[in-house]
Design a protein around this motif. Structure first.
Motif, PDB file in Angstrom:
ATOM      1  N   SER A   2      17.634  -5.490   8.665  1.00  0.00           N
ATOM      2  CA  SER A   2      18.102  -5.017   7.372  1.00  0.00           C
ATOM      3  C   SER A   2      17.669  -3.575   7.134  1.00  0.00           C
ATOM      4  O   SER A   2      16.621  -3.141   7.598  1.00  0.00           O
ATOM      5  CB  SER A   2      17.530  -5.922   6.269  1.00  0.00           C
ATOM      6  OG  SER A   2      17.835  -5.405   5.010  1.00  0.00           O
ATOM      7  N   ASP A   3      18.485  -2.834   6.399  1.00  0.00           N
ATOM      8  CA  ASP A   3      18.099  -1.463   6.083  1.00  0.00           C
ATOM      9  C   ASP A   3      17.655  -1.337   4.632  1.00  0.00           C
ATOM     10  O   ASP A   3      17.665  -0.265   4.065  1.00  0.00           O
ATOM     11  CB  ASP A   3      19.228  -0.495   6.405  1.00  0.00           C
ATOM     12  CG  ASP A   3      20.493  -0.774   5.607  1.00  0.00           C
ATOM     13  OD1 ASP A   3      20.567  -1.798   4.920  1.00  0.00           O
ATOM     14  OD2 ASP A   3      21.414   0.055   5.677  1.00  0.00           O
ATOM     15  N   THR A   4      17.276  -2.458   4.016  1.00  0.00           N
ATOM     16  CA  THR A   4      16.770  -2.435   2.661  1.00  0.00           C
ATOM     17  C   THR A   4      15.468  -3.228   2.585  1.00  0.00           C
ATOM     18  O   THR A   4      15.092  -3.922   3.518  1.00  0.00           O
ATOM     19  CB  THR A   4      17.785  -3.036   1.656  1.00  0.00           C
ATOM     20  OG1 THR A   4      18.014  -4.402   2.012  1.00  0.00           O
ATOM     21  CG2 THR A   4      19.086  -2.282   1.647  1.00  0.00           C
ATOM     22  N   GLY A   8      13.656  -2.467   5.797  1.00  0.00           N
ATOM     23  CA  GLY A   8      14.231  -1.130   5.860  1.00  0.00           C
ATOM     24  C   GLY A   8      13.180  -0.039   5.794  1.00  0.00           C
ATOM     25  O   GLY A   8      13.232   0.951   6.531  1.00  0.00           O
ATOM     26  N   TYR A  12      12.271   2.597   8.759  1.00  0.00           N
ATOM     27  CA  TYR A  12      12.320   4.036   8.461  1.00  0.00           C
ATOM     28  C   TYR A  12      11.014   4.713   8.857  1.00  0.00           C
ATOM     29  O   TYR A  12      11.016   5.743   9.526  1.00  0.00           O
ATOM     30  CB  TYR A  12      12.600   4.217   6.966  1.00  0.00           C
ATOM     31  CG  TYR A  12      12.660   5.647   6.516  1.00  0.00           C
ATOM     32  CD1 TYR A  12      13.859   6.359   6.529  1.00  0.00           C
ATOM     33  CD2 TYR A  12      11.525   6.306   6.052  1.00  0.00           C
ATOM     34  CE1 TYR A  12      13.909   7.673   6.113  1.00  0.00           C
ATOM     35  CE2 TYR A  12      11.563   7.616   5.638  1.00  0.00           C
ATOM     36  CZ  TYR A  12      12.759   8.301   5.663  1.00  0.00           C
ATOM     37  OH  TYR A  12      12.813   9.610   5.250  1.00  0.00           O
TER      38      TYR A  12
END
Length: 78
Positions: A2-4, A8, A12
């Motif tokens: 997931s990028d959230t 996430g 990052y």
């Protein structure tokens, strides 16, 4: 992945070699059967996001989303 939320944010920071900059402060209030969690996401000791929710995971995801948006905004400004 997931990028959230926490996933996430972890991704990052990991891509930038900064995963060790991440720390959390978690507190709960209210009755044990119905707690309200508050999480503060810190990057290098600086609060970057706060979230609240009925579960620690929910509170952390909200805080992580705020922190991630802040980091991305800073990165795009440089």
């Amino acid at each position: 992945m997931s990028d959230t939320g926490q996933s996430g944010l972890n991704l990052y920071l990991q891509k930038r070699g900064r995963l060790t900059d991440l720390s959390w402060v978690d507190t709960s209030s209210g009755p044990r059967h119905e707690p309200q969690w508050t999480s503060i996401c810190k990057i290098q000791g600086e609060p970057r996001g706060t979230g609240s929710g009925p579960k620690k995971r929910v509170a952390r995801d909200i805080a992580a989303n705020t922190a991630l948006a802040s980091l991305k905004e800073e990165e795009s400004a440089t």
